[in-house]
Design a protein around this motif. Structure first.
Motif, PDB file in Angstrom:
ATOM      1  N   LEU A 133      19.689  15.116 -28.085  1.00  0.00           N
ATOM      2  CA  LEU A 133      18.415  15.662 -27.941  1.00  0.00           C
ATOM      3  C   LEU A 133      17.060  14.759 -28.410  1.00  0.00           C
ATOM      4  O   LEU A 133      16.239  14.551 -27.375  1.00  0.00           O
ATOM      5  N   LEU A 134      17.153  14.343 -29.634  1.00  0.00           N
ATOM      6  CA  LEU A 134      16.238  13.369 -30.152  1.00  0.00           C
ATOM      7  C   LEU A 134      16.044  12.227 -29.172  1.00  0.00           C
ATOM      8  O   LEU A 134      14.808  11.549 -29.200  1.00  0.00           O
ATOM      9  N   ARG A 136      16.572  11.541 -26.240  1.00  0.00           N
ATOM     10  CA  ARG A 136      15.814  11.883 -25.027  1.00  0.00           C
ATOM     11  C   ARG A 136      14.425  12.191 -25.154  1.00  0.00           C
ATOM     12  O   ARG A 136      13.710  12.198 -24.222  1.00  0.00           O
ATOM     13  N   ILE A 137      14.063  12.132 -26.339  1.00  0.00           N
ATOM     14  CA  ILE A 137      12.676  12.550 -26.582  1.00  0.00           C
ATOM     15  C   ILE A 137      11.858  11.402 -27.359  1.00  0.00           C
ATOM     16  O   ILE A 137      10.713  11.091 -26.893  1.00  0.00           O
ATOM     17  N   LEU A 138      12.771  10.957 -28.242  1.00  0.00           N
ATOM     18  CA  LEU A 138      11.782   9.906 -29.069  1.00  0.00           C
ATOM     19  C   LEU A 138      12.088   8.450 -28.294  1.00  0.00           C
ATOM     20  O   LEU A 138      13.190   8.395 -27.741  1.00  0.00           O
ATOM     21  N   THR A 148      15.675   9.804 -35.812  1.00  0.00           N
ATOM     22  CA  THR A 148      16.836  10.794 -35.108  1.00  0.00           C
ATOM     23  C   THR A 148      18.032  10.849 -36.157  1.00  0.00           C
ATOM     24  O   THR A 148      18.568  11.915 -36.231  1.00  0.00           O
ATOM     25  N   PRO A 225      17.481   7.550 -22.294  1.00  0.00           N
ATOM     26  CA  PRO A 225      16.358   8.436 -22.491  1.00  0.00           C
ATOM     27  C   PRO A 225      15.444   8.655 -21.664  1.00  0.00           C
ATOM     28  O   PRO A 225      15.358   8.214 -20.650  1.00  0.00           O
ATOM     29  N   LEU A 226      14.683   9.812 -21.862  1.00  0.00           N
ATOM     30  CA  LEU A 226      13.377  10.188 -21.095  1.00  0.00           C
ATOM     31  C   LEU A 226      12.574   9.318 -21.381  1.00  0.00           C
ATOM     32  O   LEU A 226      11.429   8.981 -20.418  1.00  0.00           O
ATOM     33  N   SER A 227      12.242   8.804 -22.578  1.00  0.00           N
ATOM     34  CA  SER A 227      10.995   7.564 -22.744  1.00  0.00           C
ATOM     35  C   SER A 227      11.259   6.463 -22.197  1.00  0.00           C
ATOM     36  O   SER A 227      12.684   5.840 -22.137  1.00  0.00           O
TER      37      SER A 227
END
Length: 239
Positions: A133-134, A136-138, A148, A225-227
C-alpha cells in the motif's frame, strides 16, 4: 506474566488449539513453498539466506521493557517482506523459529504452530500488505522507503502480538493475571516499543541495501508505484 516475548512456551496454550494452529501453519507454509518457487532466482536465493541469518541473529537478542519486568525481541517480518517478499519471507522466519525451538529451546516445540502463525505468517503478511500500500502512495525516495519500512514494522509487530491474545483466548491454560482485554493491552503496549526498535533497524537496513543494490530489494522490483518520484531505479523495471 514475567515474559511477553513472542515465543510461546509449552503449556501456555492447550493441545487441541496448538494442534489446530500447527495444521494451519503447515498448510500455509506448503503454500509458501509452492509460491516461492516462482520468485526464487539468482538474486533472491542468496538474499533469502542472508535475511534468515540476520533475523536469527536479532531474534537471539532480548532487551528489557517496562523496567525489566518484560523482555522482547525483534521479529523480522517486515524486513523479510521488503527484501525477499511475502512467500520467501514467511519461510525465512519459519525456518528461524524452527531452529531456535529445536536447538536452543526458544519457544516450545509443541507450540511451533502458534509461533509460526504469529511471527512468520501474520507478521510477514501484515507487513507486506502495508508495504504494498505505502509504496504505491509514497515516492520511492530514501525517506519514502524508510517510512514504509518503519510503519510496516511497527504495525506488523502489534498485529502479530494480538495473535497470541487470540490463541490464549481460545485455549490458554496458565494464569497471566489479566482479563483478555487487559492482556491485549499489555501485549500491545510492550510490543509497540519492540515495533519502534524493529522499525528503526528495518528502515536503516532496507535503505542501506536499496542505495547499493536496489535490484536486490523485492518490494522495489515487484510493486509498481503510483508516484512518479523514483530514487531507486531498478534494472528491468517492476515485474
Amino acid at each position: 506474566m514475567e515474559n511477553l516475548a513472542m515465543h510461546i512456551s509449552n503449556g501456555i496454550v492447550n493441545g487441541p488449539v496448538a494442534a489446530a494452529f500447527g495444521a494451519l501453519a503447515l498448510v500455509a507454509l506448503a503454500l509458501c513453498v509452492f509460491r516461492s518457487r516462482q520468485d526464487l532466482d539468482d538474486r533472491l536465493a542468496p538474499m533469502a539466506g542472508l535475511v534468515a541469518a540476520f533475523i536469527f541473529a536479532v531474534q537471539m537478542l532480548n532487551f528489557p521493557i517496562f523496567t525489566g519486568a518484560v523482555s522482547g525481541h525483534l521479529l523480522g517480518g517486515a524486513l523479510a517482506a521488503v527484501l525477499v517478499g511475502p512467500w520467501v519471507g514467511a519461510l525465512c522466519v519459519a525456518v528461524v523459529l524452527i531452529v531456535q525451538s529445536l536447538i536452543f529451546g526458544d519457544g516450545g516445540v509443541a507450540m511451533l504452530g502458534l509461533n509460526i502463525t504469529n511471527m512468520a505468517l501474520i507478521g510477514v503478511a501484515v507487513a507486506y500488505l502495508l508495504v504494498a500500500l505505502l509504496l504505491r502512495i509514497l515516492p520511492r525516495t530514501v525517506s519514502g522507503l524508510a517510512v514504509t519500512a518503519f510503519v510496516a514494522s511497527v504495525l506488523s509487530v502489534l498485529v502479530a502480538s494480538q495473535g497470541f491474545v487470540l490463541q490464549y483466548w481460545l485455549g490458554g491454560t496458565t494464569d497471566v493475571g489479566n482479563s483478555i482485554g487487559g492482556l491485549a493491552g499489555t501485549m500491545a503496549a510492550a510490543h509497540l516499543l519492540i515495533g519502534v526498535g524493529e522499525g528503526l533497524i528495518t528502515a536503516t537496513t532496507v535503505v542501506t541495501v536499496a542505495k547499493v543494490r536496489p535490484d536486490l530489494v523485492y518490494a522495489l522490483r515487484s510493486l509498481r508505484p503510483l508516484s512518479t518520484a523514483r530514487e531507486f531505479p531498478v534494472p528491468g523495471g517492476a515485474r
